[in-house]
Design a protein around this motif. Structure first.
Motif, PDB file in Angstrom:
ATOM      1  N   ILE A 144       0.840  -1.195   0.000  1.00 19.66           N
ATOM      2  CA  ILE A 144       0.000   0.000   0.000  1.00 19.66           C
ATOM      3  C   ILE A 144       0.878   1.249   0.000  1.00 19.66           C
ATOM      4  N   ASP A 145       0.493   2.211  -0.821  1.00 17.43           N
ATOM      5  CA  ASP A 145       1.162   3.511  -0.833  1.00 17.43           C
ATOM      6  C   ASP A 145       0.568   4.345   0.301  1.00 17.43           C
ATOM      7  N   ILE A 146       1.247   4.398   1.423  1.00 14.80           N
ATOM      8  CA  ILE A 146       0.689   5.048   2.613  1.00 14.80           C
ATOM      9  C   ILE A 146       0.725   6.568   2.518  1.00 14.80           C
ATOM     10  N   ASP A 147       1.451   7.090   1.541  1.00 12.43           N
ATOM     11  CA  ASP A 147       1.544   8.545   1.392  1.00 12.43           C
ATOM     12  C   ASP A 147       0.645   9.090   0.295  1.00 12.43           C
ATOM     13  N   ASN A 148      -0.114   8.220  -0.338  1.00 14.16           N
ATOM     14  CA  ASN A 148      -0.933   8.655  -1.468  1.00 14.16           C
ATOM     15  C   ASN A 148      -1.958   9.716  -1.063  1.00 14.16           C
ATOM     16  N   ASP A 149      -2.585   9.533   0.095  1.00 12.27           N
ATOM     17  CA  ASP A 149      -3.615  10.481   0.530  1.00 12.27           C
ATOM     18  C   ASP A 149      -3.038  11.842   0.910  1.00 12.27           C
ATOM     19  N   ARG A 186       5.350   6.894  11.838  1.00  5.92           N
ATOM     20  CA  ARG A 186       5.457   6.347  10.485  1.00  5.92           C
ATOM     21  C   ARG A 186       4.920   4.923  10.416  1.00  5.92           C
ATOM     22  N   PHE A 187       5.269   4.117  11.389  1.00  7.20           N
ATOM     23  CA  PHE A 187       4.862   2.716  11.374  1.00  7.20           C
ATOM     24  C   PHE A 187       3.362   2.551  11.611  1.00  7.20           C
ATOM     25  N   LEU A 188       2.774   3.412  12.425  1.00 15.30           N
ATOM     26  CA  LEU A 188       1.322   3.370  12.627  1.00 15.30           C
ATOM     27  C   LEU A 188       0.587   3.712  11.337  1.00 15.30           C
ATOM     28  N   LYS A 189       1.174   4.604  10.568  1.00 14.79           N
ATOM     29  CA  LYS A 189       0.590   4.945   9.269  1.00 14.79           C
ATOM     30  C   LYS A 189       0.662   3.735   8.339  1.00 14.79           C
ATOM     31  N   ALA A 190       1.758   3.018   8.382  1.00 16.14           N
ATOM     32  CA  ALA A 190       1.896   1.811   7.566  1.00 16.14           C
ATOM     33  C   ALA A 190       0.906   0.733   7.991  1.00 16.14           C
ATOM     34  N   ALA A 191       0.600   0.688   9.283  1.00 16.22           N
ATOM     35  CA  ALA A 191      -0.356  -0.294   9.807  1.00 16.22           C
ATOM     36  C   ALA A 191      -1.803   0.136   9.594  1.00 16.22           C
TER      37      ALA A 191
END
Length: 330
Positions: free
Chosen positions: A62-67, A217-222
């Motif tokens: 998943i691209d976590i920075d797309n939004d 950062r890791f919470l965003k990835a999760a």
């Protein structure tokens, strides 16, 4: 009569009928599909097929920075470089996991009691999370380099809290406020002198990555919701208290806390490909061993960190049952 003859159906000739005859058994006949023998595979072949199927259905990254692509405050263009730099610099923020051996009057239990108290003080002042994590970092780095008397340990904690507040906060705690919460055990002069000593000992190096930057950062990835975020920070702060966790770098501690929080909430081992990609840690033996330790901290948590997260503000996450299955079935 002609009409009747036209309506009569012609009788088929006898030679058009065939009588069932036994077929020549020597003649090759097709075998029905249901009777064909299934192909058998060896264990290696089965494993190969399973691996190929896993490749076909591999979890998407998943691209976590797309939004946040259009959010200038998110710094999407630089976030990858920033975290690469954090991973490089975190080595210098770590302390020796055995530094207490040089201390003659204090020990790891005293350190744990002090940090647990600092967490309560931090919560009362309603300061940023960054301030708490930097306070612990400054405390450990100072104790690694400076022998401290037992009656000065709380003063060291207060001064680390003061410096971290000045570094992170718009309105940091005032010196006289710290004197008050110490029940005037120390004077203003004591605080300022210790502040000078700590800054000079640490050579004014305040800017080191703490577990907090990796947690975000890791919470965003999760793709964490509010409950997972709060539980992750609860477990992370339990780790701050424990001296034995100093052997792990900040990024690993953050990843282990989030992994354990996911397992706790979902009741199964949960670590997505996206989490593995952004944390740099796979669901291996090291992560599992650290998760087991965190479960034990969660199980025995009854002090300041537990009290902090046992209120509605944090969703009562301290009451969530620990992930005992990680210990029992690992």
């Amino acid at each position: 009569m002609i009409l009747n003859q036209e309506n009569k159906k012609p009788k088929p000739a006898i030679e058009n009928f065939t009588i069932w005859k036994e077929h020549d058994t020597t003649e090759a006949q097709p075998v029905p599909m249901c009777l064909e023998q299934p192909e058998t595979f060896s264990n290696d072949k089965v494993t190969q097929i399973e691996d190929e199927m896993e490749d076909v259905f591999e979890e998407a990254l998943i691209d976590i920075d797309n939004d946040d692509a259009n959010n200038p405050l998110a710094g999407v263009e630089y976030v990858g470089d920033l975290y690469a730099y954090y991973r490089k610099m975190e080595v210098y923020s770590c302390v020796s996991p055995n530094y207490m051996e040089q201390q003659s009057e204090i020990n790891d239990n005293m350190r744990g009691v002090l940090i647990d108290w600092i967490i309560e003080v931090h919560d009362k002042f309603e300061l940023k999370e960054e301030t708490l994590f930097l306070t612990v970092n400054l405390l450990d780095r100072f104790l690694e380099k400076q022998v401290v008397a037992k009656n000065k340990l709380q003063l060291v904690g207060l001064v680390a809290f003061l410096i971290a507040g000045k570094y992170e906060e718009i309105l940091p705690p005032l010196v006289h406020e710290l004197v008050v919460i110490s029940y005037e055990t120390y004077t203003r002069k004591d605080v300022l002198e210790m502040e000078k000593l700590m800054l000079s000992t640490l050579q004014y190096n305040m800017s080191f990555p703490t577990p907090y930057v990796f947690m975000r950062r890791f919470l965003k990835a999760a793709q964490a919701d509010k409950k997972l975020e709060e539980l992750s920070f609860f477990l992370m702060e339990l780790c701050l208290v424990e001296y034995e966790m100093l052997k792990h770098p900040p990024s690993f501690m953050a990843a282990a806390a989030i992994y354990t929080a996911q397992c706790t909430l979902y009741g199964v081992k949960e670590w997505s490909r996206t989490c593995e990609w952004h944390t740099g840690y796979s669901e291996d033996h090291s992560l599992m061993e650290c998760a087991k330790l965190i479960v034990s901290y969660h199980d025995k948590a009854k002090t300041g960190v537990h009290n902090k997260y046992n209120i509605s503000k944090f969703g009562y996450v301290a009451k969530v049952e620990p992930a005992y299955f990680l210990v029992q079935h690992s």
